[in-house]
Design a protein around this motif. Structure first.
Motif, mmCIF file in Angstrom:
data_model
loop_
_atom_site.group_PDB
_atom_site.id
_atom_site.type_symbol
_atom_site.label_atom_id
_atom_site.label_comp_id
_atom_site.label_asym_id
_atom_site.label_seq_id
_atom_site.Cartn_x
_atom_site.Cartn_y
_atom_site.Cartn_z
ATOM 1 N N TYR A 161 3.259 -18.211 -76.018
ATOM 2 C CA TYR A 161 3.287 -18.736 -74.736
ATOM 3 C C TYR A 161 2.075 -18.856 -74.218
ATOM 4 N N ASN A 240 3.378 -17.394 -66.154
ATOM 5 C CA ASN A 240 4.707 -16.886 -65.550
ATOM 6 C C ASN A 240 4.766 -15.646 -66.501
ATOM 7 N N THR A 242 6.607 -12.344 -67.991
ATOM 8 C CA THR A 242 7.808 -11.862 -68.797
ATOM 9 C C THR A 242 7.957 -10.313 -68.629
ATOM 10 N N SER A 260 14.921 -17.071 -62.546
ATOM 11 C CA SER A 260 14.589 -16.455 -63.981
ATOM 12 C C SER A 260 14.862 -17.496 -64.994
ATOM 13 N N VAL A 263 14.562 -15.006 -72.157
ATOM 14 C CA VAL A 263 13.385 -15.146 -73.186
ATOM 15 C C VAL A 263 14.340 -14.491 -74.484
ATOM 16 N N THR A 267 13.748 -9.237 -72.547
ATOM 17 C CA THR A 267 13.055 -9.682 -71.665
ATOM 18 C C THR A 267 13.331 -10.838 -71.046
ATOM 19 N N LYS A 269 11.659 -14.087 -68.055
ATOM 20 C CA LYS A 269 10.453 -14.702 -67.353
ATOM 21 C C LYS A 269 10.701 -15.013 -65.922
#
Ligand code: FAD
Ligand code: EPU
Length: 336
Positions: A161, A240, A242, A260, A263, A267, A269
């Motif tokens: 990412y 953003n 995580t 939210s 992920v 986790t 994001k």
């Protein structure tokens, strides 16, 4: 080949920051690279494309290598795919439009992202449910020290990412000269990003096409992101974050409306724009720098801001988000 001295970078960065580069050289062909390497020997070399993801905070002491290598070449095709090698100085959005005009799918969700094709792999540009890594087959680059070209496979680029090997081991070590893409002749449309469906509906689109998706993306982007020609900016200033699910669950108890995106199993994001807005920064202005009124993730230059003022504001935002939410934001823009 012209090695210029003391060149203002104001026309070369979308933040519109007026800072000079000690040395500046425009490269329009890969054949120039051996001579450019010799002419800039011993200098810190930084490649500049559209300047849409950099914040210039101090005079650039080494050499800025301005990438203007143009050209698109069709390598091969079969019934389902086409392979294109696109030179690094092509404008990303023009490449997207070229692909759409030919009916080749895969990059339509990435319409209107500013900058060059050569920079796309650097942070693995992404938007509206798609990342560049999904269509990049390989990346070819000139290695300044080894004085030769290397081709890095998609796997070797270690895309993540807003991340790749070019932000780490290969940072300022290579000049990406071309990117090879594998595009689809038979599109599978990606409209998973909520706003796209809504926009298509608003536009009255009943039959999906890659052109319709690009039109929807362009409409959404135009409605909330500032045009750098009018207000200086570099898109999202932060990534953003995580965070672990346990931390998210704690936050949700205190802030039930926190948005939210899942992920993986551990986790989650959280949109940085929401965190920044909750800290009261949206629309904030300090001198000629500030936080965009429609998108809190975008820092802006209203005219005469200097890079260190934008940097200072970004530090204050970072601190307030950490104080309120215990989340440390990471800057997305490259700070020079
Ligand atoms: P530059 O800003 O010139 O360079 C960025 C970094 O890459 C620098 O460190 C530079 O040294 C390095 N670099 C550039 N070209 C090369 C090369 N050929 N070889 C080696 N190193 C190189 N990004 C997204 O991912 N998604 C978005 O939706 C998005 N929206 C944006 C919206 C706006 C209004 C703006 C202003 C920016 C947005 N961005 C977005 C950020 C930006 O458009 C991308 O990061 C883009 O890929 C930067 O391209 P550039 O040519 O301008 O790179
Ligand atoms: N939000 C707010 N307030 C704001 C902005 C956002 O609350 O001021 C919240 C909302 O909940 C909204 C959510 O954040 O639903 C997501 O906002 P948006 O769809 O605008 O996307 P983003 O997460 O802010 C990311 C990318 C953009 C990309 C868009 C669309 C990053 C760092 N940014 O922004 O990329 O265009 O999604 O996919 O991942 C860039 O990298 O420069 C960039 C612009």
């Amino acid at each position: 080949m012209q090695l210029l001295q003391n060149v203002s970078l104001k026309p070369y960065n979308t933040f519109g920051i007026d800072i000079p580069a000690a040395h500046f050289i425009e490269v329009s062909s890969v054949d120039m690279l051996p001579a450019v390497t010799d002419a800039t020997a011993g200098m810190h070399r930084r490649v500049l494309g559209g300047g849409s993801n950099v914040l210039l905070t101090q005079p650039v002491t080494g050499a800025v290598i301005y990438n203007n290598i143009k050209g698109i070449h069709k390598d091969k095709e079969d019934d389902n795919h086409v392979w294109l090698t696109v030179n690094a100085g092509e404008v990303w959005h023009s490449f997207v439009m070229y692909a759409i005009a030919n009916g080749w799918a895969g990059v339509e969700n990435l319409a209107l992202i500013p900058g060059t094709v050569g920079a796309a792999p650097i942070q693995n540009i992404g938007a509206y449910g798609i990342e560049a890594k999904e269509t990049i087959e390989s990346v070819t680059a000139w290695h300044w020290e080894d004085k030769r070209f290397y081709t890095y496979s998609n796997f070797e680029c270690t895309f993540g990412y807003r991340d790749s090997i070019f932000k780490h081991q290969l940072k300022d070590k290579v000049f990406i000269t071309s990117v090879t893409f594998k595009l689809n002749k038979k599109p599978s449309f990606n409209t998973t990003y909520g706003a796209i469906e809504q926009e298509l509906h608003k536009m009255g689109i009943t039959e999906l096409s890659i052109q319709a998706i690009a039109d929807a993306v362009i409409a959404i982007r135009t409605s909330k992101l500032p045009d750098p020609k009018q207000i200086g900016n570099a898109g999202s200033f932060f990534k953003n974050p995580t965070i672990p699910i346990a931390q998210f669950n704690n936050l949700k108890q205190q802030h039930p409306n926190i948005p939210s995106y899942p992920v993986d199993a551990q986790t989650i994001k959280v949109p940085a724009g929401w965190l920044i807005e909750q800290c009261g920064w949206k629309g904030y202005r300090r001198g000629d720098t500030g936080v965009h009124e429609k998108q809190a993730l975008v820092l802006v230059n209203y005219g005469h801001a200097i890079g260190s003022e934008v940097w200072q504001l970004s530090g204050d935002i970072l601190q307030s988000v950490e104080d309120k939410f215990g989340i440390v934001l990471e800057r997305e823009v490259q700070v020079w």
